[in-house]
Scaffold this motif. Structure first.
Motif, mmCIF file in Angstrom:
data_model
loop_
_atom_site.group_PDB
_atom_site.id
_atom_site.type_symbol
_atom_site.label_atom_id
_atom_site.label_comp_id
_atom_site.label_asym_id
_atom_site.label_seq_id
_atom_site.Cartn_x
_atom_site.Cartn_y
_atom_site.Cartn_z
ATOM 1 N N GLY A 1 43.023 39.550 39.471
ATOM 2 C CA GLY A 1 43.644 38.504 40.288
ATOM 3 C C GLY A 1 43.500 38.723 41.781
ATOM 4 O O GLY A 1 44.334 38.277 42.576
ATOM 5 N N LEU A 2 42.453 39.427 42.200
ATOM 6 C CA LEU A 2 42.233 39.732 43.616
ATOM 7 C C LEU A 2 41.070 38.908 44.158
ATOM 8 O O LEU A 2 40.109 38.615 43.446
ATOM 9 N N LYS A 3 41.126 38.614 45.439
ATOM 10 C CA LYS A 3 40.082 37.797 46.069
ATOM 11 C C LYS A 3 39.337 38.525 47.186
ATOM 12 O O LYS A 3 38.286 38.081 47.611
ATOM 13 N N ALA A 4 39.914 39.633 47.688
ATOM 14 C CA ALA A 4 39.286 40.342 48.816
ATOM 15 C C ALA A 4 39.369 41.853 48.594
ATOM 16 O O ALA A 4 40.369 42.373 48.071
ATOM 17 N N PHE A 5 38.292 42.554 49.006
ATOM 18 C CA PHE A 5 38.202 44.007 48.847
ATOM 19 C C PHE A 5 37.613 44.611 50.125
ATOM 20 O O PHE A 5 36.764 43.994 50.778
ATOM 21 N N LYS A 6 38.066 45.810 50.450
ATOM 22 C CA LYS A 6 37.442 46.588 51.522
ATOM 23 C C LYS A 6 36.616 47.684 50.869
ATOM 24 O O LYS A 6 37.096 48.402 49.977
ATOM 25 N N LEU A 7 35.381 47.845 51.309
ATOM 26 C CA LEU A 7 34.435 48.769 50.684
ATOM 27 C C LEU A 7 34.189 49.984 51.574
ATOM 28 O O LEU A 7 33.981 49.848 52.780
#
Length: 672
Positions: free
Chosen positions: A181-187
């Motif tokens: 249910g997530l839309k944004a990630f930091k890599l």
């Protein structure tokens, strides 16, 4: 499909649930291959080709390298041999259907837009909502905009402030995009952080192992990773616990695997990582600090353990000086070498502590852990105290007795060491437990069982026929239960009510794995743990990490037999006084005689203090010197310098007679 098993024989619990979670976390290509292999068997259960997975196939090998894959195949009934994974014809297939249903995600579903940030870089991705997380990792790996970071180096953070995805979703690797249910990630690229940690020796072997699983990182940075691992081992060798030792072995199995080509370099690094017994001076700068060990020949085992057990770690690091009670010999190498040799022999006589396998190796029986802790210390000392014996080799060609005595008691810089060999090998299964490298697969367990069996009387449990033949064909139908008897007569049940549960063809592989694991691992784990602690206190963990069980076995105890090649080297390495050239020639003629083959170790013991031939004899030297007298006298030995003193015997027969008598009387107690 065989359906003869009862419901209790079908594994439907946590082990298969774990396999399903593991499989969902694998890369898409491995996940799909796994499902295809199971579906092939279910769809065509009679097709033999679907029941055999060749290990030479690169795709199969890559799949088995994924976490939990090989164990998962075993749970489903596959058996590994040297060439393939094979599924027996009688294997129950209901678990296959259970796993396939558990790994099915259903229809792809609608597309979900995702944003991935890496510093100032940003990438927009769209994935079906029922896509497993592994597909997101694969898409990031393919993204030029994000730098094509390999999936095994990716760290994703979520939330404000950002924190690792694993903290909020421990099972994220097995979840779908919709479940997250997530839309944004930091890599983040974990490799950048790892480089800094490796250079500062802050990294752990666990974190290093995760980096090595990335083939791209490994191939592009191999030399740096190997050098970093060696430096890390040197800094941690004296502080490792079982978990880190296991991870270190895993790292070096990739970076510096066992083998003849690398053995010398690995042994050299073991020395660099080990606190060698370098002579230490007291505060006055005059007295050399030593660890004195006084042992009684009549009760060598107990007299040694009572002192070793009470010694501090600081004392164990001092140069060891061995004396035998009631004997005036000074330890310039000979008594020390004889002590380690005879300590191993004394272990073989301790039936309530050690027992010998069919090939004569030592394996523990239930006994107080303090005993194995102390035995581990002594075996550890054999590794790190050999440097003190290096001075034995500092004699020139044709040295006299006076020069030998001056060399072994002098203060000059030492040369090559001669190893201190314990007079009994430890069994391979026990060594693997000591190294935190326990055998897990059925093939591995059978291999370790067979390593300790006599060729003339092999154990039926180690045969390939036991796997491929029915119990009826083997004459064992109705003869086995889920229990086994220990050497001391106690019965161990391998499952509740095991002694009443008869083994069938459908359950024989589960029985075999359980009984071998109980015998080769579980029954000796506590002893191995105590022994490992003792070894590490005396010598650190480097030898346990860098050597295979077979290599460690020979490093500790050398070879029990002296082959013709070894005897030839013995003769080539001998320095012979011209005054005894004829007697020395007779001496070696005696050893070459077929009837003396079995007596070679006894002669080696008489002349050097040890009946074990070193597996790497590059530092071995031998001297033949004259002594006054003739046929009426016995030869003498100065074991500190591997020296045999021979009277002026008139014939080979007389030399042979007197040499045999001297060896039988044990006159090598004339030590210096």
């Amino acid at each position: 499909m065989a359906d003869a098993t009862t419901s209790e024989d079908v594994v439907m619990g946590g082990s298969l649930e774990k396999l399903i979670l593991d499989a969902k976390a694998w890369p898409p290509e491995a996940f799909e291959l796994f499902r295809k292999l199971l579906q092939n068997v279910l769809s065509s259960p009679e097709e033999a080709k679907f029941r055999k997975l060749k290990l030479s196939n690169a795709r199969i090998n890559a799949l088995l390298a994924e976490p939990g894959a090989e164990e998962g195949f075993e749970q489903l009934g596959w058996v590994r041999n040297s060439e393939a994974l094979e599924l027996p014809a009688l294997a129950d297939l209901r678990n296959f259907d259970f796993v396939l249903k558990g790994t099915s995600s259903g229809p792809p579903g609608e597309l979900v837009p995702l944003t991935v940030l890496r510093g100032a870089l940003k990438s927009k991705l769209e994935l079906p909502c029922n896509t497993l997380f592994s597909e997101l990792a694969a898409r990031i790996e393919q993204s030029d905009a994000l730098g094509r970071i390999p999936r095994k180096r990716q760290r994703l953070l979520v939330g404000v402030p950002p924190k690792p995805l694993a903290e909020s979703y421990p099972q994220f690797a097995s979840m779908t995009i919709s479940e997250l249910g997530l839309k944004a990630f930091k890599l983040e690229d974990t490799w950048e952080e790892m480089v800094a940690d490796l250079r500062a020796l802050r990294a752990s072997f666990e974190s290093l192992a995760s980096v090595l699983s990335c083939k791209k990182t490994l191939s592009e940075n191999f030399d740096f990773l190997l050098d970093s691992a060696k430096a890390l081992l040197k800094s941690r060798a004296m502080l490792m616990d079982e978990t880190e030792m296991c991870m270190a072995r895993r790292c070096f199995s990739v970076l510096w695997p066992p083998g003849v080509d690398t053995l010398a370099a690995r042994l050299e690094h073991c020395v660099l990582c080990t606190p060698l017994a370098i002579p230490q001076k007291s505060d006055d700068g005059e007295t050399t600090l030593q660890f004195p060990l006084q042992v009684e020949r009549a009760d060598l085992f107990n007299s040694a353990l009572s002192q070793i057990q009470g010694a501090s770690i600081e004392e164990l690091r001092k140069p060891l000086q061995v004396t035998f009670v009631g004997e005036a010999a000074e330890d310039a190498g000979g008594p020390r070498r004889e002590f380690f040799n005879d300590f191993g022999r004394s272990c073989t006589e301790k039936d309530g502590i050690w027992r010998t396998t069919p090939v004569g190796s030592l394996t523990p029986v239930p006994a107080p852990s303090t005993i194995f802790h102390s035995c581990g210390r002594i075996y550890g000392l054999a590794l790190c105290q050999a440097e003190n014996a290096a001075q034995e080799q500092r004699v020139r060609e044709n040295a006299t007795i006076q020069e030998l005595l001056a060399a072994v008691t002098g203060d000059e810089e030492t040369q090559q060491q001669q190893k201190l060999l314990v007079g009994a090998s430890l069994s391979r299964p026990f060594l693997r437990c000591v190294q935190a490298d326990v055998p897990e697969s059925l093939e591995d367990l059978q291999t370790e069982l067979n390593a300790e069996q006599s060729e003339s009387a092999p154990d039926f449990r180690g045969s390939a026929a036991f796997i491929t033949s029915s119990l009826h064909e083997l004459g064992l139908e109705g003869q086995l239960t889920f229990s086994h008897t220990l050497p001391d007569g106690r019965t161990v049940e391998l499952k509740p009510g095991g002694s009443e549960t008869v083994v069938t063809d459908a359950t024989k592989l589960a029985w075999l794995k359980a009984v071998l694991r109980s015998e080769l691992v579980q029954s000796i784990e506590e002893a191995a743990k105590s022994f490992r602690l003792g070894v590490c206190e005396a010598a650190g963990a480097a030898y346990l990490v860098l050597l295979s069980a077979g290599e460690l076995q020979q490093e500790w105890s050398g070879l029990a037999e002296i082959s013709d090649d070894n005897l030839r080297l013995w003769q080539e390495r001998s320095t012979i006084c011209p005054a005894r050239k004829q007697q020395a020639a007779w001496f070696f003629e005696v050893l070459w005689a077929e009837e003396w083959r079995a007596s070679r170790p006894k002669v080696l013991k008489f002349t050097t203090g040890s009946d074990r031939w070193p597996s790497e004899p590059k530092s071995f030297t031998f001297y033949v010197e004259p002594m006054d007298g003739g046929d009426e006298l016995l030869p003498r030995a100065m074991t500190c310098g591997n020296m045999l003193q021979l009277p002026s015997y008139s014939s080979k027969e007389q030399l042979q007679r007197q040499l045999l008598k001297a060896c039988d009387l044990g006159l090598s107690m004339q030590l210096v």
